[in-house]
Design a protein around this motif. Structure first.
Motif, short mmCIF file in Angstrom:
data_model
loop_
_atom_site.label_atom_id
_atom_site.label_comp_id
_atom_site.label_asym_id
_atom_site.label_seq_id
_atom_site.Cartn_x
_atom_site.Cartn_y
_atom_site.Cartn_z
N GLN A 220 -20.01 -10.71 -17.68
CA GLN A 220 -18.76 -10.58 -16.92
C GLN A 220 -18.87 -11.27 -15.56
N GLN A 221 -20.02 -11.11 -14.90
CA GLN A 221 -20.23 -11.75 -13.61
C GLN A 221 -20.36 -13.26 -13.74
N THR A 222 -21.02 -13.72 -14.82
CA THR A 222 -21.28 -15.15 -14.98
C THR A 222 -20.03 -15.91 -15.41
N ILE A 223 -19.26 -15.32 -16.33
CA ILE A 223 -18.10 -16.02 -16.91
C ILE A 223 -16.79 -15.55 -16.31
N GLY A 224 -16.74 -14.27 -15.88
CA GLY A 224 -15.58 -13.83 -15.14
C GLY A 224 -14.50 -13.12 -15.92
N SER A 225 -14.85 -12.47 -17.04
CA SER A 225 -13.85 -11.70 -17.79
C SER A 225 -14.53 -10.55 -18.51
N SER A 226 -13.77 -9.47 -18.72
CA SER A 226 -14.33 -8.32 -19.42
C SER A 226 -14.61 -8.64 -20.89
N ALA A 227 -13.80 -9.50 -21.48
CA ALA A 227 -14.03 -9.90 -22.87
C ALA A 227 -15.36 -10.62 -23.02
N ALA A 228 -15.82 -11.30 -21.97
CA ALA A 228 -17.11 -12.00 -22.02
C ALA A 228 -18.25 -11.02 -22.24
N GLY A 229 -18.13 -9.81 -21.67
CA GLY A 229 -19.17 -8.81 -21.85
C GLY A 229 -19.25 -8.32 -23.28
N THR A 230 -18.11 -8.04 -23.89
CA THR A 230 -18.09 -7.60 -25.29
C THR A 230 -18.64 -8.69 -26.19
#
Length: 387
Positions: A220-230
């Motif tokens: 999420q921090q690297t890419i900038g979206s909550s979907a990135a974490g999932t």
């Protein structure tokens, strides 16, 4: 069937990490607090799983398969219903106990059915890895329906898994299961190698559990979206399924120790990429890290059983439980380091872990095939110890 049941149980190991971002968002927990949830799921498992392993060395307990599956699901189902952190920890710990009770007996039954085949054990492990991979998707779907108050929906895999265990129980009740158990191999214990292997698994576990706890937040921090974490969690767990299958295939050609050794070296480089490479390329390094850490996973289970052939349940309980759970014990330390520095700095410390696993594997021999001897065949009659 047993592999699918394994997937249903290991959904709940993956669900704990998948719930972390939602607890951060809805309850404003910090890194150290959410890592304590992983600790709760792991702490009791670290003691309970070897205990169940020792019991299955003495008595076969196939009834544990459906009961422990349900216990794992019920704990996660209730984890999001209370705003109390103490109750949340208690329910997560309850789920951890269920998962811990499942693994030694399921590993014994899997070895029984596979007759010691590395490929068959790899497919059994793959079921668990697929459960891990599905966990973030199932958690995200349930949370989308109403946040943490929808965690009761997550009991569904447990119900499915418990039903799938019933045909296994019926099969084990037949006399051909008795004959198969009598052919289970037993040889001389190599305690020294078993201890070295266990230490290698400890460091592998610290790397994987630490990564699974914080990779969603890092993405999420690297890419900038909550979907990135999932997506990051899904790739991490799916890469493990691929790694387990590949491990069984490679071990058939080059041996379990050599394959595990090279896999850990590859994991060092891949994990460095996870920490330092920015942008969408992060997912490639997550997949490579997961494969590198999971190629040895099923191989370590059969190695532990061959190093300690007179105590297969204990070996499985330690390898799948105690050593793996220690990774959860280290997670709060990673969380504290992240709170006082940055998350990237904390994850950097994980790069050392597969390197330490590689060092221990350099000292391990490939065990020779053990001879045949009886094993427990029912719920009431103790198995006789080998001479």
């Amino acid at each position: 069937m047993l592999s699918i049941g394994h997937a249903c149980v290991d959904v709940y190991q993956g669900a704990v990490a998948a719930l972390v971002p939602f607890f951060v968002a809805e309850r404003a927990y910090d890194y150290a607090t959410v890592s304590g949830m992983v600790l709760a799921a792991s702490l009791l498992s670290s003691f309970v799983q070897p205990m169940f392993g020792a019991l299955t060395d003495r008595w076969a307990m196939p009834w544990l398969l459906p009961v422990s599956t349900l216990l794992g699901g019920v704990g996660i189902a209730f984890s999001g219903l209370s705003g109390s952190y103490g109750l949340t920890l208690a329910f997560v710990a309850l789920s951890g106990i269920g998962v811990a009770a499942y693994h030694p007996e399921s590993a014994r039954v899997a070895r029984l059915a596979s007759e010691g085949s590395h490929n068959a054990m790899a497919w059994f492990s793959t079921g668990g890895n697929l459960g891990f991979a599905l966990a973030p998707l199932m958690v995200a779907a349930a949370m989308a329906a109403g946040g943490l108050h929808r965690t009761p929906l997550l009991v569904l895999p447990a119900l499915v898994g418990a039903v799938l265990c019933l045909p296994v129980l019926r099969a084990l009740a037949h006399k051909n299961a008795t004959a198969a158990a009598a052919a289970m191999p037993v040889g001389k214990d190599d305690v020294g190698s078993f201890v070295k292997l266990s230490l290698a698994v400890v460091f592998r576990s610290i790397a994987f559990v630490g990564l699974s706890t914080f990779i969603a937040l890092h993405a999420q921090q690297t890419i900038g979206s909550s979907a990135a974490g999932t997506a990051a969690l899904f790739v991490l767990y799916l890469g493990g399924a691929f790694g387990s299958i590949l491990g069984g295939t490679l071990a058939g050609r080059w041996g379990r120790v050599i394959v595990s050794r090279w896999s850990y070296l590859a994991a060092v480089a891949a994990l460095a990429g996870v920490v330092f490479v920015p942008g969408p390329a992060l997912y490639l390094f997550i997949a490579a890290t997961s494969a590198g850490l999971y190629i040895p996973f099923s191989l370590q289970v059969t190695l532990s059983q061959d190093y300690l052939p007179s105590r297969i349940g204990t070996a499985s309980g330690v390898t799948l439980g105690l050593t793996v759970s220690i990774g959860g014990l280290a997670s709060p330390l990673i969380g504290v380091l992240a709170d006082h520095t940055t998350l990237r700095t904390a994850l950097t410390a994980l790069i050392l872990m597969p390197a330490l696993s590689w060092l221990f594997f350099r000292t391990l021999p490939e065990p020779t095939p053990p001879r045949a001897a009886p094993q427990p065949t029912d719920d009431t009659e103790p198995a006789r110890s080998p001479a």
